[in-house]
Enzyme design. Structure first.
Site, PDB file in Angstrom:
ATOM      1  N   LYS A 193       3.439  -1.758  -3.533  1.00 43.78           N
ATOM      2  CA  LYS A 193       4.844  -2.158  -3.523  1.00 43.78           C
ATOM      3  C   LYS A 193       5.118  -3.402  -2.676  1.00 43.78           C
ATOM      4  O   LYS A 193       6.030  -4.160  -2.972  1.00 43.78           O
ATOM      5  CB  LYS A 193       5.734  -1.006  -3.046  1.00 43.78           C
ATOM      6  CG  LYS A 193       5.870   0.097  -4.082  1.00 43.78           C
ATOM      7  CD  LYS A 193       7.024   1.027  -3.743  1.00 43.78           C
ATOM      8  CE  LYS A 193       7.263   2.030  -4.857  1.00 43.78           C
ATOM      9  NZ  LYS A 193       6.244   3.101  -4.891  1.00 43.78           N
ATOM     10  N   GLU A 234      17.609   1.226  -2.886  1.00 45.12           N
ATOM     11  CA  GLU A 234      17.550   2.671  -2.746  1.00 45.12           C
ATOM     12  C   GLU A 234      16.092   3.054  -2.516  1.00 45.12           C
ATOM     13  O   GLU A 234      15.178   2.267  -2.809  1.00 45.12           O
ATOM     14  CB  GLU A 234      18.052   3.353  -4.015  1.00 45.12           C
ATOM     15  CG  GLU A 234      17.045   3.428  -5.161  1.00 45.12           C
ATOM     16  CD  GLU A 234      16.718   2.077  -5.781  1.00 45.12           C
ATOM     17  OE1 GLU A 234      17.491   1.112  -5.578  1.00 45.12           O
ATOM     18  OE2 GLU A 234      15.674   1.995  -6.452  1.00 45.12           O
ATOM     19  N   SER A 238      -3.208   2.948  -6.642  1.00 43.14           N
ATOM     20  CA  SER A 238      -1.986   2.243  -6.246  1.00 43.14           C
ATOM     21  C   SER A 238      -1.599   2.419  -4.782  1.00 43.14           C
ATOM     22  O   SER A 238      -0.926   1.562  -4.216  1.00 43.14           O
ATOM     23  CB  SER A 238      -0.821   2.679  -7.142  1.00 43.14           C
ATOM     24  OG  SER A 238      -0.685   4.081  -7.151  1.00 43.14           O
TER      25      SER A 238
HETATM   26  C1  LIG Z   1       6.065   3.994  -5.995  1.00 42.64           C
HETATM   27  C2  LIG Z   1       4.650   4.280  -6.291  1.00 42.64           C
HETATM   28  C3  LIG Z   1       4.171   4.441  -7.606  1.00 42.64           C
HETATM   29  C4  LIG Z   1       5.073   4.420  -8.815  1.00 42.64           C
HETATM   30  O1  LIG Z   1       5.726   3.223  -9.049  1.00 42.64           O
HETATM   31  P1  LIG Z   1       5.315   2.233 -10.231  1.00 42.64           P
HETATM   32  O2  LIG Z   1       6.428   1.266 -10.265  1.00 42.64           O
HETATM   33  O3  LIG Z   1       5.186   3.046 -11.477  1.00 42.64           O
HETATM   34  O4  LIG Z   1       4.021   1.631  -9.838  1.00 42.64           O
HETATM   35  C5  LIG Z   1       2.821   4.640  -7.803  1.00 42.64           C
HETATM   36  N1  LIG Z   1       1.959   4.717  -6.765  1.00 42.64           N
HETATM   37  C6  LIG Z   1       2.371   4.594  -5.488  1.00 42.64           C
HETATM   38  C7  LIG Z   1       1.378   4.699  -4.391  1.00 42.64           C
HETATM   39  C8  LIG Z   1       3.733   4.380  -5.204  1.00 42.64           C
HETATM   40  O5  LIG Z   1       4.134   4.266  -3.920  1.00 42.64           O
END
Ligand SMILES: *Cc1c(COP(=O)(O)O)cnc(C)c1O
Length: 401
Positions: A92, A114, A381
């Site tokens: 993010k 938010e 992610s």
């Molecule tokens: C917020 C988040 C997601 C989901 O958000 P996307 O916009 O679909 O990527 C996925 N993995 C992590 C670690 C997150 O913090």
């Protein structure tokens, strides 16, 4: 196919996306679009962002060959793009820094947003602190109690955390509250959306900031293996980490691409957030997409063990990629995600976010069906620190924690 040129000027990916908002707000949003389109090719802006990615975030994030897991599964070889190693622990920060720099260049004073579990709030508060902007984060009262450590982080970083006290007091109400505050003063504030959702230009802009993930991965993977990955896998909440990895490969027709949605506890209403699998086209938060909706076309209640995947809509580009068949969207349930969470922790020594565990779980299903000389690149992610207390409390006995 020229997917990279999407969306069209009105922000449509096929029939999805666009901008369905009040006219007075549309003018302000048009201003954001114009500023972004000018800045995105500005050498100074690009250099500034590239410098932050390298020296602040720690990019490029490595690709790790998960040899132990691959061997155990006995099929295709699994590789992990380590977005969990970024500063703040997830992907993010890539788009939050982009949005913060844009706000600064536009002369805005404050970022507002938010947050559900607090991940977007923490990443944005971080970017605001760095760039020198005020930051207001709207959060449901229920989530404020549940996600205490992230609330403390945001406050340490200098952000104000403002409780949303109506309705179910969770993410949807936080969006309502943030939107209301934004409409009151859209001149000095920028609403920094947390995924590839919302009205145009946000799905395009957030994708552009995230596509560094796939661009790096393409080069790194070639260096490591001498070829392209055969398969890509990423989890899909709003869809930002997924589109970030996918974009560089969309025109490579030999690369199979999989997005993974949460099927939660079951496919019963309110027990999952499998938007692309079970939803129908509709409008939420100012854009058109696949949507889990009730009989009044209102967004339906959704659930996933991974709060970052818990959204009744999904990015318009994913909606389009599903319809044209370029990306295949699959489901993983809570139980499978938790199994994958422990497996990757215990076999590779990497504790993943529960969101990312959905992608790993799907890769673990896919690998044994493929020959050993095929490869799967998974977008890891984020890291799992935020989830360990929940896991210990709910799965401790079963997994000896
Ligand atoms: C917020 C988040 C997601 C989901 O958000 P996307 O916009 O679909 O990527 C996925 N993995 C992590 C670690 C997150 O913090």
């Amino acid at each position: 196919m020229m997917n990279n040129t999407l969306p069209n000027e009105q922000g449509f990916f096929g029939e999805y996306g666009g901008s369905f908002i009040p006219p007075q707000l549309q003018e302000i949003i048009n201003d954001i679009t114009a500023s972004y389109l000018k800045l995105k090719d500005d050498p100074e802006f690009k250099a500034e962002l590239a410098d932050l990615y390298k020296h602040y975030v720690g990019r490029p994030s490595p690709i790790f060959y998960a040899k132990n897991l691959s061997k155990k599964l006995g099929g295709a070889q699994i590789y992990l793009k380590r977005e969990d190693l970024n500063h703040t622990g997830a992907h993010k920060i890539n788009h939050c820094l982009g949005e913060a720099l844009l706000a600064k260049k536009m002369g805005k004073k404050k970022l507002i947003a938010e947050t559900g579990a607090g991940q977007h709030g923490v990443a944005l508060a971080t970017a605001a602190a760095l760039v020198g902007l005020e930051c207001d984060i709207y959060m449901g009262e229920v989530d404020i109690v549940k996600e205490h450590p992230n609330v403390v982080r945001m406050k340490i970083l200098g952000a104000r955390v403002i409780p949303a006290t109506h309705g179910r007091k969770t993410l949807k109400e936080a969006v309502d509250a943030a939107f209301e505050a934004y409409v009151k003063d859209p001149i000095t504030q920028l609403y920094a959306i947390g995924s590839v959702v919302g009205p145009h230009p946000f799905p395009m802009m957030v994708r552009d900031f995230q596509q560094v993930v796939g661009r790096e991965a393409k080069e790194q993977f070639l260096d490591m293996t001498g070829r392209q990955p055969n398969n890509l896998v990423a989890c899909v909440g709003g869809g930002s980490n997924a589109i970030g990895l996918f974009t560089a490969f969309l025109d490579d027709e030999n690369v199979n691409i999989y997005g993974v949605e949460p099927s939660g506890l079951s496919f019963k209403d309110g027990e999952h957030a499998a938007t692309l699998t079970k939803g129908t086209p509709g409008i939420i938060h100012g854009f058109k997409c696949y949507l889990l909706q009730d009989e009044n076309n209102e967004p339906a209640p959704v659930y996933s063990i991974a709060s970052g995947l818990d959204y009744p809509g999904v990015g318009p580009q994913h909606s389009y990629l599903k319809d044209i068949g370029r990306v295949q969207y699959e489901c993983i349930n809570d139980k499978e995600a938790v199994e994958a969470f422990f497996e990757i922790s215990r076999v590779e020594g990497i504790i993943p976010a529960l969101e990312s565990a959905h992608a790993i779980a799907y890769a673990m299903k896919l690998a044994p069906t493929l020959p050993q000389d095929e490869t799967i690149l998974v977008n890891l992610s984020g890291r799992g620190d935020k989830d360990i207390d929940y896991i210990a409390e709910n799965y401790g006995q079963e997994y000896n924690v």
